[in-house]
Design an enzyme around this catalytic site. Structure first.
Site, PDB file in Angstrom:
ATOM      1  N   ARG A  47      25.954 -11.267 -12.332  1.00 38.62           N
ATOM      2  CA  ARG A  47      26.010 -11.334 -10.877  1.00 38.62           C
ATOM      3  C   ARG A  47      27.037 -10.383 -10.266  1.00 38.62           C
ATOM      4  O   ARG A  47      26.713  -9.599  -9.382  1.00 38.62           O
ATOM      5  CB  ARG A  47      26.328 -12.775 -10.416  1.00 38.62           C
ATOM      6  CG  ARG A  47      25.284 -13.794 -10.745  1.00 38.62           C
ATOM      7  CD  ARG A  47      23.973 -13.566 -10.016  1.00 38.62           C
ATOM      8  NE  ARG A  47      24.071 -13.827  -8.612  1.00 38.62           N
ATOM      9  CZ  ARG A  47      23.903 -15.011  -8.044  1.00 38.62           C
ATOM     10  NH1 ARG A  47      23.638 -16.063  -8.800  1.00 38.62           N
ATOM     11  NH2 ARG A  47      23.979 -15.165  -6.745  1.00 38.62           N
ATOM     12  N   HIS A  93      14.095 -11.343  -9.901  1.00 38.23           N
ATOM     13  CA  HIS A  93      15.366 -11.914  -9.432  1.00 38.23           C
ATOM     14  C   HIS A  93      15.091 -13.135  -8.560  1.00 38.23           C
ATOM     15  O   HIS A  93      15.083 -13.051  -7.324  1.00 38.23           O
ATOM     16  CB  HIS A  93      16.131 -10.846  -8.638  1.00 38.23           C
ATOM     17  CG  HIS A  93      17.580 -11.156  -8.433  1.00 38.23           C
ATOM     18  ND1 HIS A  93      18.523 -11.073  -9.436  1.00 38.23           N
ATOM     19  CD2 HIS A  93      18.263 -11.536  -7.329  1.00 38.23           C
ATOM     20  CE1 HIS A  93      19.708 -11.374  -8.968  1.00 38.23           C
ATOM     21  NE2 HIS A  93      19.576 -11.666  -7.684  1.00 38.23           N
ATOM     22  N   TYR A 138      11.160  -5.703   9.690  1.00 37.09           N
ATOM     23  CA  TYR A 138      11.130  -4.574  10.626  1.00 37.09           C
ATOM     24  C   TYR A 138      11.478  -3.243   9.955  1.00 37.09           C
ATOM     25  O   TYR A 138      10.992  -2.201  10.380  1.00 37.09           O
ATOM     26  CB  TYR A 138      12.115  -4.814  11.777  1.00 37.09           C
ATOM     27  CG  TYR A 138      11.802  -6.035  12.601  1.00 37.09           C
ATOM     28  CD1 TYR A 138      10.594  -6.155  13.283  1.00 37.09           C
ATOM     29  CD2 TYR A 138      12.714  -7.080  12.703  1.00 37.09           C
ATOM     30  CE1 TYR A 138      10.308  -7.283  14.043  1.00 37.09           C
ATOM     31  CE2 TYR A 138      12.436  -8.212  13.454  1.00 37.09           C
ATOM     32  CZ  TYR A 138      11.229  -8.305  14.117  1.00 37.09           C
ATOM     33  OH  TYR A 138      10.943  -9.414  14.855  1.00 37.09           O
TER      34      TYR A 138
END
Length: 764
Positions: A47, A93, A138
């Site tokens: 991580r 993931h 977007y």
């Protein structure tokens, strides 16, 4: 081994040896310790920390690989970011989409990454507001050209592959980076018990250092630091950390460095044109505006943000006058705002052994070069295997053209042509399969020529590959040439200049205050204000109902300003920060912390050596310097000892100690004049007796000192007595009648002038 530890170890071993599905018993402490250890290692390895090989964390690596798998290369059309995030989450993931998208955004921001990996289209945030990016539905994205350095050799057997989280797909453990991305883009992260803070560096400088290490593995750190002089942030702010400290950081792998904004003078204004890394222009404006609102930047008249597309950073600071020391003001801002910022450096990353380490610069580069040489070796071996296999097939094809009629006859008439061909021409199964798959048009003479040309070319390539793999020198030379080519194509000049400067220091409040003449007015109820200039009629100002003028003092904004209360405590005020005289002002108690029941009895103003007479109506006092009375404590400083029932009189300024004269008058009209040199200089205390008042009269309240005045000898009208509505001016000849020894009884004023309100010294 202690018995408890042995018992715990035995219980753990028995639990581990239990058959699957069986009930396991484990001490709670052992279970939690092991569970937390597993969690810690997961956070560290999967991580938070980047890998030295490709400089990426797992989520970043998966994003880059997923985009490559989608065909989103630098020349491809943009695709919605939501598509990429969906592929990353669904295939590799399985975590939160928000965290994944934020990691993606970070790799696309040119002000966050020195060499961005993602080319974004749409709103991807700005330096002022990095978190202001649009939602992933977007924005559109694709990989940058630089990202190909991480992916170009992926399909050439250079990476180890591992199953994804559900075992349905394979993903690369590491990407075959052609450059040390861990240094170029840096990174930060917080794991369990450790963290990483790797600053970005310049590509050309890092490549130059790698070449030096390839040429001489024994190169010391000092020689490497001649190539990598320091980090290179995406912004053009200056790195002001001395070279010796930077070298120490690279030697130990940890430390801190400082970066400072760049400014220039333009038309009398100071213009900030570059901010430190990850510093927002909006944040700088807020910090400076807060100081201006608190009246801690009186030199500054205005602050404007003129940033635009052509000038991403342009903050204009407008001084109050051309007398302002711009350099001193900027030094103050560097010390009190984020215009100068410190960055922590911790070169902590996962090494080639799969464990986290804090690397020094030389070890980091040497280990990455080992990885790069191993990657190139695997790539060459993969290519050599391909060439060898192709040559093997070509040899079989050439056998067709040498015995074309016979091969055709065997294919037409043999029941098992493949076996017949292998037996007749001593071909391998692969060669025989390739012959049987030939198209008729491939049997033309021209095709034979092409095959022979291809074979000659592959023979030459096979020899070159074999020579490279057999020679470490040639292998290093190949790596060197590839690094040079990549540096030429992707490198750019340094952005963050290295400049040696002293760390900035905040200026004292007095040094920041412009020198202007002011008059400070204190009302009877303790309201204070200031008016520009020294020619101010304080009595003509407006006061609150029931309030009136107590005193007014003149001076400069840079002078010390003190007030004294009825308990004899002195307090410091900021002359430049007082409200305007156009208003009623503000109560002193709003900024100070006087004792309950205290009244403010006067003002004192001047430099540290300015002297004032402090006295009580009991007739005791002394001379004190303002520098000794000054304090930063809002609760004040004990100065004049006041007896119970006594009052503090208005302080009187001494201009020439010991030659000035002191006039002391009581409410019964007794006046005494003596030299101010007869009073002691003290920093605190009760002082000496000024005028003798019978103890019984004072205790009964029959007689008290009303006022004290300090004046110079030889003035035409040095002293004026205000009695009722009448005034009595004492000429120089009249004063001799009242001169006496300190602590004398004094002489009575003429009848009609003995009800004294105050004394007024006329000093020209």
């Amino acid at each position: 081994m202690p018995r408890k530890t042995q018992a715990a170890a035995a219980s753990v071993s028995s639990a581990l040896s239990a058959p699957p599905g069986a009930l396991q018993r484990l001490p709670f402490a052992e279970f939690t310790e092991r569970a937390y250890l597993h969690y810690s290692m997961y956070v560290i390895l999967d991580r938070a920390l980047p890998h030295i090989a490709d400089g990426l964390k797992p989520v970043q690596r998966r994003i880059v690989y997923a985009m490559s798998d989608l065909g989103l290369h630098a020349t491809a059309k943009f695709k919605k970011s939501a598509r990429t995030v969906g592929d990353v989450l669904g295939k590799f993931h399985p975590h939160g989409d928000t965290a994944c998208y934020e990691a993606m955004v970070l790799m696309a921001q040119p002000f966050s990454y020195r060499y961005p990996l993602i080319d974004g289209q749409g709103n991807w945030g700005s330096q002022d507001e990095p978190k202001s990016f649009a939602a992933m539905r977007y924005t559109e994205s694709r990989l940058t050209k630089y990202a190909q350095l991480l992916l170009a050799e992926l399909r050439q057997a250079t990476a180890a592959w591992t199953p994804n989280f559900d075992g349905t797909l394979a993903e690369p453990k590491l990407l075959p980076a052609r450059l040390p991305n861990v240094l170029l883009n840096g990174g930060s992260g917080i794991a369990v018990g450790m963290a990483t803070d790797i600053p970005p560096h310049n590509l050309r400088e890092v490549v130059s250092a790698c070449l030096r290490l390839l040429e001489d593995a024994n190169t010391n750190l000092a020689a490497i630091c001649k190539h990598i002089k320091g980090p290179d942030f995406p912004t053009e702010a200056e790195i002001i950390t001395p070279p010796q400290e930077l070298q120490q950081i690279y030697r130990t792998g940890s430390g801190s460095l400082r970066q400072r904004a760049v400014w220039c003078a333009e038309g009398g204004n100071m213009v900030i044109i570059a901010l430190p890394y990850q510093v927002s222009g909006c944040r700088i404006q807020e910090q400076i505006a807060a100081q201006m609102m608190a009246k801690k930047l009186p030199w500054l008249a205005d602050l404007r943000d003129e940033s635009d597309h052509e000038n991403p950073t342009r903050l204009v600071l407008e001084p109050r006058s051309n007398r302002v020391d711009a350099e001193a003001l900027m030094q103050h801002l560097f010390a009190t705002t984020d215009l100068e910022r410190s960055y922590r450096v911790n070169l902590n990353m996962i090494g080639l052994d799969g464990r986290p380490h804090v690397f020094d610069l030389k070890t980091l580069l040497a280990q990455w070069l080992d990885y790069r040489i191993a990657t190139v070796t695997r790539r060459l071996q993969f290519r050599l295997a391909q060439v060898t296999e192709r040559l093997h097939i070509l040899q079989g094809l050439l056998a067709v053209f040498l015995n074309l009629a016979r091969v055709i006859h065997m294919i037409r008439h043999e029941e098992h042509p493949k076996s017949a061909l292998m037996k007749q021409f001593k071909l391998s199964e692969t060669q025989a399969e390739a012959i049987l798959e030939l198209k008729l048009r491939s049997l033309a003479k021209l095709e034979e020529i092409k095959i022979r040309a291809e074979k000659e070319k592959l023979d030459s390539e096979q020899k070159q590959l074999s020579a490279l793999l057999k020679s470490k020198h040639n292998l290093k030379k190949l790596v060197k040439n590839e690094l040079l080519a990549d540096a030429e194509e992707y490198g750019d000049p340094r952005r963050s200049p290295l400049v040696q400067r002293q760390a900035a220091k905040a200026l004292p409040p007095g040094d920041l205050t412009p020198t202007e003449s002011i008059t400070v007015i204190l009302s009877a109820t303790g309201w204070v204000r200031a008016a520009k200039g020294n020619e101010v009629d304080a009595e003509a100002l407006n006061y609150k109902a029931g309030d009136k003028l107590l005193c007014a003092v003149g001076g400069e904004t840079t002078d010390l300003l003190l007030t004294i209360d009825s308990f004899g405590r002195c307090y410091a005020l900021s002359a430049h920060a007082l409200p305007s005289a156009r208003s009623f002002g503000e109560p002193l108690s709003s900024n100070l912390k006087p004792q309950a029941g205290a009244r403010f009895c006067g003002l004192m103003m001047g430099d540290a050596n300015t002297e004032y007479v402090l006295c009580t109506d009991a007739g005791y006092g002394f001379v004190a310097r303002l520098g000794e009375l000054h304090t930063r404590n809002k609760a004040g400083k004990a100065a004049l000892r006041v007896a119970d029932g006594s009052g503090v009189l208005l302080p009187q300024r001494v201009f020439d100690y010991p030659h000035d004269w002191v006039a002391v008058v009581t409410n019964l009209g007794r006046l005494l004049i003596f030299e101010v040199g007869k009073l002691p200089r003290l920093s605190r205390g009760k002082g000496l007796k000024l005028l003798n008042i019978p103890k019984a009269d004072y205790q009964a309240g029959a007689e008290r000192v009303v006022d004290v005045a300090v004046f110079r000898d030889g003035e035409s009208s040095p002293l004026r007595v205000l009695s009722g509505k009448r005034n009595y001016t004492l000429k120089t000849a009249d004063l001799k009648h009242y001169i006496g020894a300190r602590a004398a009884r004094g002489r009575l004023l003429p009848k009609g002038f003995r009800q004294v309100r105050r004394l007024q010294a006329v000093i020209k």
